[in-house]
Design an enzyme around this catalytic site. Structure first.
Site, PDB file in Angstrom:
ATOM      1  N   ARG A 130       1.008  -1.322  -0.068  1.00  0.00           N
ATOM      2  CA  ARG A 130       0.192  -0.140  -0.009  1.00  0.00           C
ATOM      3  C   ARG A 130       0.897   1.335   0.195  1.00  0.00           C
ATOM      4  NH1 ARG A 130      -5.403   1.301   3.676  1.00  0.00           N
ATOM      5  NH2 ARG A 130      -5.957  -0.300   1.817  1.00  0.00           N
ATOM      6  N   HIS A 142      -7.393   0.941  -6.428  1.00  0.00           N
ATOM      7  CA  HIS A 142      -7.409  -0.236  -5.455  1.00  0.00           C
ATOM      8  C   HIS A 142      -8.203  -1.494  -6.010  1.00  0.00           C
ATOM      9  CE1 HIS A 142      -7.447  -1.806  -1.653  1.00  0.00           C
ATOM     10  NE2 HIS A 142      -8.547  -0.771  -0.921  1.00  0.00           N
ATOM     11  N   GLN A 196     -10.019  -3.944  -3.837  1.00  0.00           N
ATOM     12  CA  GLN A 196     -11.212  -3.793  -3.213  1.00  0.00           C
ATOM     13  C   GLN A 196     -12.300  -3.868  -4.541  1.00  0.00           C
ATOM     14  OE1 GLN A 196     -12.221  -1.930  -0.218  1.00  0.00           O
ATOM     15  NE2 GLN A 196     -14.070  -2.546  -0.897  1.00  0.00           N
ATOM     16  N   ASP A 235     -17.472   6.638  -1.234  1.00  0.00           N
ATOM     17  CA  ASP A 235     -16.368   6.439  -0.389  1.00  0.00           C
ATOM     18  C   ASP A 235     -16.343   7.902   0.241  1.00  0.00           C
ATOM     19  OD1 ASP A 235     -14.163   5.886   0.535  1.00  0.00           O
ATOM     20  OD2 ASP A 235     -12.760   5.965  -1.223  1.00  0.00           O
ATOM     21  N   CYS A 293     -16.717   0.984   0.608  1.00  0.00           N
ATOM     22  CA  CYS A 293     -15.231   0.209   1.032  1.00  0.00           C
ATOM     23  C   CYS A 293     -14.877   0.353   2.205  1.00  0.00           C
ATOM     24  CB  CYS A 293     -14.222   0.791  -0.171  1.00  0.00           C
ATOM     25  SG  CYS A 293     -13.882   2.530   0.022  1.00  0.00           S
ATOM     26  N   ARG A 324     -13.410  -9.040   1.097  1.00  0.00           N
ATOM     27  CA  ARG A 324     -11.763  -8.664   0.576  1.00  0.00           C
ATOM     28  C   ARG A 324     -11.016  -9.830   0.859  1.00  0.00           C
ATOM     29  NH1 ARG A 324      -9.818  -3.384   1.152  1.00  0.00           N
ATOM     30  NH2 ARG A 324      -8.071  -4.803   0.256  1.00  0.00           N
TER      31      ARG A 324
HETATM   32  N1   CP Z   1     -11.132  -0.783   2.246  1.00  0.00           N
HETATM   33  C1   CP Z   1     -10.061  -0.733   2.580  1.00  0.00           C
HETATM   34  O1   CP Z   1      -9.001  -0.823   1.981  1.00  0.00           O
HETATM   35  O2   CP Z   1      -9.845  -0.698   4.087  1.00  0.00           O
HETATM   36  P1   CP Z   1      -8.546  -0.442   4.697  1.00  0.00           P
HETATM   37  O3   CP Z   1      -7.998   0.927   4.262  1.00  0.00           O
HETATM   38  O4   CP Z   1      -8.869  -0.685   6.284  1.00  0.00           O
HETATM   39  O5   CP Z   1      -7.547  -1.561   4.527  1.00  0.00           O
HETATM   40  N1  NVA Z   2     -10.554   6.611  -0.890  1.00  0.00           N
HETATM   41  C1  NVA Z   2      -9.932   5.969   0.407  1.00  0.00           C
HETATM   42  C2  NVA Z   2     -10.170   4.436   0.461  1.00  0.00           C
HETATM   43  C3  NVA Z   2      -9.747   3.856   1.650  1.00  0.00           C
HETATM   44  C4  NVA Z   2      -9.751   2.393   1.603  1.00  0.00           C
HETATM   45  C5  NVA Z   2      -8.775   6.473   0.548  1.00  0.00           C
HETATM   46  O1  NVA Z   2      -7.548   6.344  -0.190  1.00  0.00           O
HETATM   47  O2  NVA Z   2      -8.395   6.626   1.695  1.00  0.00           O
END
Ligand code: CP
Ligand code: NVA
Length: 302
Positions: A101, A128, A131, A221, A261, A289
């Site tokens: 990440r 993502h 997701q 989101d 998400c 997930r």
């Molecule tokens: N949806 C998602 O990726 O959640 P986290 O940021 O908790 O991993």
């Molecule tokens: N759009 C959000 C998603 C988190 C899972 C972010 O990038 O923070």
């Protein structure tokens, strides 16, 4: 070397195979059967941003599959002690896959360039894809089918939205966006995320009520993603008319489901009423997930 950085990395047939594996492994898991598909395999995970779902779903998933995972914290000094090239060369010589990440999408691309094992994008500012797998798995479970479905994305045209549109194009799901003009996808992004179908016309509307007409699902989101904290106040103003609430849900198709998400800011982009309604698929989506990523890992790791 196969990586999973965006949905561009898999063909439609491969995507369908991953989802099929995910469904099968979920059925087995629910029946209490945890087959050791990945016995002896190990993954390394690097997170430059916080995570609950992604981290836990990969860790739990690998354990269920008979493999193991290691969460690499700050002490490995990624980006600080040595070059990405040396880091990637060494780490990928010892593990079977790397889950990353990153703050910047380019960092995942760069790490993958130096790895001799698959690199999986666990969220970047641009995409993502893990997701998106869970999202479509959930929609299929809830609605029974994917092809021809219409889903309204209400809110920011962000990383999650980009991967969701991209998987929609590949699986025959129409995704219509309702986003303030200044937060819509630019032309280059639209071209990239719809490239699987040159005839696909992505509708980027500004009116949420127009977007949800006939929608089978509404997805939203947060309005300010991780890394955009400084813009939060302005974004609350920009997106004020984009909250998913009972009135908006009622304007969609009867039986319309709600997707997020997570993590969510309750009372901001979505009301408690919608989050906690029977139409809300958020917990199923989060659980998926793990199942979706198991399908991905089993497909990706020889
Ligand atoms: N949806 C998602 O990726 O959640 P986290 O940021 O908790 O991993
Ligand atoms: N759009 C959000 C998603 C988190 C899972 C972010 O990038 O923070």
């Amino acid at each position: 070397m196969r990586h999973f950085i965006t949905l561009d990395d898999v063909s439609v047939a491969e995507l369908e195979r991953i989802m099929e594996l995910a469904e099968q492994i979920k059925v087995e898991c629910r029946a209490g059967v945890r087959k050791p598909y990945l016995a002896g395999k190990t993954i390394a995970m690097i997170f430059e941003k916080q995570s609950l779902r992604t981290r836990v779903s990969f860790e739990a998933g690998m354990t269920h599959l008979g493999g193991s995972s290691m969460f690499l914290g700050d002490d490995v000094g990624f980006g600080k002690r040595e070059s990405t090239k040396d880091f990637g060369n060494v780490l990928s010589a010892m593990v079977d896959a790397i889950v990353f990440r990153a703050k910047k999408h380019e960092s995942v691309v760069e790490l993958a360039r130096h790895c001799t094992c698959p690199v999986i994008n666990a969220l970047t500012d641009k995409a993502h894809p893990c997701q998106a797998l869970a999202d479509m798995m959930t929609v299929k479970e809830r609605l029974g089918s994917l092809k021809g479905r219409k889903i309204a994305w209400v809110g920011d045209a962000n990383n999650v939205a980009a991967s969701f549109v991209q998987i929609g194009v590949k699986l025959g799901v129409e995704v219509v966006l309702a986003t303030p003009k200044q937060h819509q996808f630019d032309r280059a992004t639209v071209e990239q995320i719809t490239s699987a179908d040159p005839n696909y016309v992505l509708q980027q509307l500004t009116d949420p009520f127009e977007a949800v007409q006939g929608a089978d699902a509404i997805y939203t989101d947060v309005w300010a993603s991780m890394g955009q904290e400084a813009e939060e106040t302005q974004r609350k103003i920009d997106f004020a008319n984009y909250q998913v609430n009972a009135k908006l849900m009622a304007a969609a198709k009867k039986g319309c489901i709600f997707l997020h998400c997570l993590p969510a800011k309750r009372g901001v982009e979505v009301t408690d009423e919608v989050m906690d309604s029977p139409q809300s698929a958020i917990v199923q989506q989060a659980e998926n997930r793990m199942h979706a990523q198991k399908g991905l890992l089993v497909w990706l790791l020889p």
